[in-house]
Design a protein around this motif. Structure first.
Motif, PDB file in Angstrom:
ATOM      1  N   MET A 137       0.670  -1.103  -0.114  1.00 15.65           N
ATOM      2  CA  MET A 137      -0.096  -0.234  -0.098  1.00 15.65           C
ATOM      3  C   MET A 137       0.725   1.200   0.010  1.00 15.65           C
ATOM      4  O   MET A 137       0.617   2.308  -0.628  1.00 15.65           O
ATOM      5  CB  MET A 137      -0.787  -0.051   1.140  1.00 15.65           C
ATOM      6  N   VAL A 138       1.754   1.139   0.800  1.00 23.06           N
ATOM      7  CA  VAL A 138       2.821   2.307   0.778  1.00 23.06           C
ATOM      8  C   VAL A 138       3.550   2.685  -0.635  1.00 23.06           C
ATOM      9  O   VAL A 138       3.477   3.577  -1.228  1.00 23.06           O
ATOM     10  CB  VAL A 138       3.977   2.262   1.792  1.00 23.06           C
ATOM     11  N   ARG A 139       3.961   1.345  -1.189  1.00 24.57           N
ATOM     12  CA  ARG A 139       4.522   1.535  -2.614  1.00 24.57           C
ATOM     13  C   ARG A 139       3.442   2.433  -3.606  1.00 24.57           C
ATOM     14  O   ARG A 139       3.855   3.020  -4.398  1.00 24.57           O
ATOM     15  CB  ARG A 139       5.075   0.203  -2.974  1.00 24.57           C
ATOM     16  N   LEU A 140       2.186   1.798  -3.560  1.00 31.27           N
ATOM     17  CA  LEU A 140       1.325   2.038  -4.503  1.00 31.27           C
ATOM     18  C   LEU A 140       0.585   3.506  -4.260  1.00 31.27           C
ATOM     19  O   LEU A 140      -0.011   3.960  -5.106  1.00 31.27           O
ATOM     20  CB  LEU A 140      -0.043   1.222  -4.585  1.00 31.27           C
ATOM     21  N   SER A 141       0.719   3.974  -3.341  1.00 31.75           N
ATOM     22  CA  SER A 141       0.390   5.305  -2.958  1.00 31.75           C
ATOM     23  C   SER A 141       1.383   6.650  -3.183  1.00 31.75           C
ATOM     24  O   SER A 141       0.887   7.634  -2.892  1.00 31.75           O
ATOM     25  CB  SER A 141      -0.175   5.365  -1.469  1.00 31.75           C
ATOM     26  N   ARG A 163      11.722  11.496   1.788  1.00 31.47           N
ATOM     27  CA  ARG A 163      11.276  10.118   1.061  1.00 31.47           C
ATOM     28  C   ARG A 163      10.604  10.193  -0.171  1.00 31.47           C
ATOM     29  O   ARG A 163       9.262  10.525  -0.053  1.00 31.47           O
ATOM     30  CB  ARG A 163      10.396   9.319   2.139  1.00 31.47           C
ATOM     31  N   ARG A 164      10.986  10.059  -1.281  1.00 34.31           N
ATOM     32  CA  ARG A 164      10.480  10.055  -2.508  1.00 34.31           C
ATOM     33  C   ARG A 164      10.799   8.687  -3.165  1.00 34.31           C
ATOM     34  O   ARG A 164      12.104   8.629  -3.412  1.00 34.31           O
ATOM     35  CB  ARG A 164      10.940  11.329  -3.352  1.00 34.31           C
ATOM     36  N   TYR A 165       9.624   8.141  -3.938  1.00 38.89           N
ATOM     37  CA  TYR A 165       9.991   6.948  -4.672  1.00 38.89           C
ATOM     38  C   TYR A 165       9.384   7.374  -6.081  1.00 38.89           C
ATOM     39  O   TYR A 165       8.456   8.171  -6.036  1.00 38.89           O
ATOM     40  CB  TYR A 165       9.357   5.704  -4.072  1.00 38.89           C
ATOM     41  N   PRO A 166       9.903   6.690  -7.127  1.00 41.63           N
ATOM     42  CA  PRO A 166       9.538   6.712  -8.409  1.00 41.63           C
ATOM     43  C   PRO A 166       7.928   6.566  -8.534  1.00 41.63           C
ATOM     44  O   PRO A 166       7.479   5.622  -7.677  1.00 41.63           O
ATOM     45  CB  PRO A 166      10.201   5.777  -9.247  1.00 41.63           C
ATOM     46  N   LEU A 167       7.208   6.918  -9.379  1.00 43.56           N
ATOM     47  CA  LEU A 167       5.926   6.693  -9.424  1.00 43.56           C
ATOM     48  C   LEU A 167       5.534   5.434 -10.351  1.00 43.56           C
ATOM     49  O   LEU A 167       4.549   4.872 -10.067  1.00 43.56           O
ATOM     50  CB  LEU A 167       4.991   7.954 -10.327  1.00 43.56           C
ATOM     51  N   THR A 168       6.406   5.413 -11.306  1.00 48.32           N
ATOM     52  CA  THR A 168       5.872   4.131 -12.315  1.00 48.32           C
ATOM     53  C   THR A 168       6.989   3.253 -12.278  1.00 48.32           C
ATOM     54  O   THR A 168       7.003   1.988 -13.098  1.00 48.32           O
ATOM     55  CB  THR A 168       5.686   4.907 -13.588  1.00 48.32           C
ATOM     56  N   ASN A 169       8.370   3.488 -11.716  1.00 48.71           N
ATOM     57  CA  ASN A 169       9.394   2.330 -11.831  1.00 48.71           C
ATOM     58  C   ASN A 169       9.318   1.485 -10.872  1.00 48.71           C
ATOM     59  O   ASN A 169       9.049   1.860  -9.640  1.00 48.71           O
ATOM     60  CB  ASN A 169      10.882   2.975 -12.025  1.00 48.71           C
ATOM     61  N   LYS A 170       9.861   0.404 -11.144  1.00 49.33           N
ATOM     62  CA  LYS A 170       9.991  -0.638  -9.745  1.00 49.33           C
ATOM     63  C   LYS A 170      11.554  -0.553  -9.377  1.00 49.33           C
ATOM     64  O   LYS A 170      12.521  -0.014 -10.203  1.00 49.33           O
ATOM     65  CB  LYS A 170       9.877  -2.223 -10.165  1.00 49.33           C
ATOM     66  N   TRP A 171      11.751  -0.466  -8.042  1.00 49.58           N
ATOM     67  CA  TRP A 171      13.351  -0.274  -7.577  1.00 49.58           C
ATOM     68  C   TRP A 171      13.557  -1.637  -7.054  1.00 49.58           C
ATOM     69  O   TRP A 171      12.838  -2.302  -6.350  1.00 49.58           O
ATOM     70  CB  TRP A 171      13.291   0.982  -6.920  1.00 49.58           C
TER      71      TRP A 171
END
Length: 171
Positions: A137-141, A163-171
């Motif tokens: 849920m964290v990843r998808l939000s 804390r910022r993660y890509p919107l569309t790429n998997k990491w």
């Protein structure tokens, strides 16, 4: 009957209209627990120009409310005592979709502030199904968090800044 997200968006639109009419800044009400897992309605309860509780977990918000009331009654006790609910459907409770907030916040704190992986938390004895659900849920939000308003930084890991993660790429 109008669907829950439509009702939340209509409330947000009305509050923004009042804010615009009187030149007031609308304060957003999402806490870190809800923002973390995307338990918010874009353009609904996420409306606002600033969020003073953005970096407080739900359990911390309740502790702060109890502390404030100990200084002198300011927050209706029923707001503190009632089961948390997004109120998108009759009888709905947050725990219908989420783990109890004490558990959710513990997992979120370890994952966000502690930067622990699902595997690390599972190795500590947390239920794998619950941990994997929360981390997912964290990843998808992330896309919702990118649209949230700024707020007070109270922790080492404020969303949108630390804390910022890509919107569309998997990491």
């Amino acid at each position: 009957m109008i669907g829950g997200n439509v009702q939340a968006r209509l409330r947000g639109m009305l509050l923004m209209a009042i804010s615009n009419r009187f030149g007031w800044m609308l304060l957003s009400t999402g806490n870190k627990s809800e923002i973390s897992v995307g338990y918010t309605t874009l353009y609904g309860d996420s409306c606002g120009g600033y969020n003073v509780i953005k970096d407080l977990y739900k359990t911390q918000v309740y502790a702060l409310a109890r502390w404030r009331n100990a200084q002198g009654h300011a927050i209706p006790q029923r707001s503190i005592d009632k089961a948390p609910s997004a109120e998108l459907a009759p009888g709905q409770k947050d725990e219908d979709q989420l783990p109890p907030y004490a558990l959710l916040d513990e997992i979120l704190y370890k994952h966000i502030e502690g930067r622990q992986s699902a595997e690390e938390m599972i190795a500590q004895g947390f239920d794998p199904e619950v941990v994997n659900k929360v981390v997912r849920m964290v990843r998808l939000s992330e896309y919702k968090r990118r649209q949230s308003c700024p707020g007070v930084k109270l922790s080492p890991m404020l969303f949108g800044r630390d804390r910022r993660y890509p919107l569309t790429n998997k990491w």
